[in-house]
Design a protein around this motif. Sequence first.
Motif, short mmCIF file in Angstrom:
data_model
loop_
_atom_site.label_atom_id
_atom_site.label_comp_id
_atom_site.label_asym_id
_atom_site.label_seq_id
_atom_site.Cartn_x
_atom_site.Cartn_y
_atom_site.Cartn_z
N SER A 1 1.02 -1.21 0.20
CA SER A 1 0.01 0.03 0.13
C SER A 1 0.96 1.36 -0.03
N LEU A 2 0.55 2.35 -0.61
CA LEU A 2 0.87 3.73 -0.70
C LEU A 2 0.66 4.12 0.52
N PRO A 3 1.55 5.22 1.12
CA PRO A 3 1.35 5.74 2.57
C PRO A 3 0.09 6.55 2.70
N ASP A 4 -0.30 7.11 1.64
CA ASP A 4 -1.46 8.02 1.96
C ASP A 4 -2.71 7.28 2.27
N ALA A 5 -2.90 7.16 3.62
CA ALA A 5 -4.11 6.12 3.97
C ALA A 5 -5.62 6.80 3.85
N ALA A 6 -5.42 8.16 3.59
CA ALA A 6 -6.82 8.87 3.42
C ALA A 6 -7.44 8.39 2.11
N PHE A 7 -6.64 7.59 1.32
CA PHE A 7 -7.17 6.94 -0.01
C PHE A 7 -8.27 5.95 0.33
N PHE A 8 -8.17 5.50 1.45
CA PHE A 8 -9.20 4.26 1.70
C PHE A 8 -10.55 4.73 1.73
N ALA A 9 -11.26 4.68 0.65
CA ALA A 9 -12.78 5.13 0.52
C ALA A 9 -13.46 4.25 1.22
N TYR B 1 -5.27 -2.66 -1.94
CA TYR B 1 -6.26 -1.85 -0.90
C TYR B 1 -7.24 -2.57 -0.26
N GLN B 2 -7.04 -3.41 0.20
CA GLN B 2 -8.28 -4.45 0.67
C GLN B 2 -9.16 -3.80 1.54
N GLU B 3 -8.86 -2.68 2.18
CA GLU B 3 -9.67 -1.93 3.13
C GLU B 3 -10.38 -0.95 2.44
N SER B 4 -10.19 -0.63 0.92
CA SER B 4 -10.83 0.41 0.25
C SER B 4 -12.35 -0.18 -0.41
N HIS B 5 -13.43 0.38 -0.18
CA HIS B 5 -14.54 0.17 -1.04
C HIS B 5 -15.17 1.60 -1.60
N PRO B 6 -14.69 2.19 -2.59
CA PRO B 6 -15.38 3.24 -3.05
C PRO B 6 -16.73 3.03 -3.38
N ARG B 7 -17.47 4.38 -3.31
CA ARG B 7 -18.62 4.17 -4.22
C ARG B 7 -18.57 4.62 -5.43
N TYR B 8 -17.66 5.34 -5.87
CA TYR B 8 -17.60 5.56 -7.27
C TYR B 8 -16.30 4.97 -7.70
#
Length: 247
Positions: A52-60, A98-105
């Motif tokens: 993962s890249l360091p920007d944790a804010a990415f995780f939607a 990014y397994q923790e990421s689940h974007p709406r869009y």
Amino acid sequence: MARALQTTNDASLMHQVLTQLEATLEATNSVVQELLRNSEPGAAFAAGRMKSLPDAAFFAKGGPAERGVDEPILMTLAEDAELELPMERLIALRNERYQESHPRYWAIANFDLHSSKPRMFVFDVIAKETSSYLCAHGRGSEGPSDDGIADVFSNVEGSKATALGIYRCAETYQGENGYSLKLDGLEETNSRARSRAIVVHGADYVSPRFSQRYGRIGRSEGCPALDHLCWFPRRTEPVRRIISIEN
């Protein structure tokens, strides 16, 4: 160093001090540039280090939180737009990195299409809807033909061309083109997105009126520019999406 410059009139000593200072600045700049090169988002991907890249804010957090719920929805929407293969790539990268990421869009730009056609497809996992928008390619991608078709793709600085690959959406900001969204390239083919200032932004040359007048929309400097009317000029919260730019 400052005291020495203030208390001496010896020109040779001053020259020596300035020379040392210049050498120090050059060495510091070299170190900074090396750090920037090593921290490019695409470098880890290209080297096969899937982390993962360091920007944790990415995780939607806008989409369904349950694992795997969004995948069949996305695939159904992508099938209707004939974009199953790029969607499979997006889902696979998300699941790997990014397994923790689940974007709406989620979004895919299909540069097989002429620039007069809506070719930025945005998939809404919650509403289960697909929207499509006009999207510019870089002027360097069109070559000498000027026919509205993107034929050339490049990750090279100064090419003014679109770079293919998967991007992640990062910070939003107000720039010279208004509300804009920074992108990080996640593959070797688009790893210089940051240094090339490749962002999503609105543009006056991207509109149905422009297309009707010239038979195509205008070209960007490499950015996936959109119609101001479909972009988010008053949005204050970051829009977190995964974007794939395909041809």
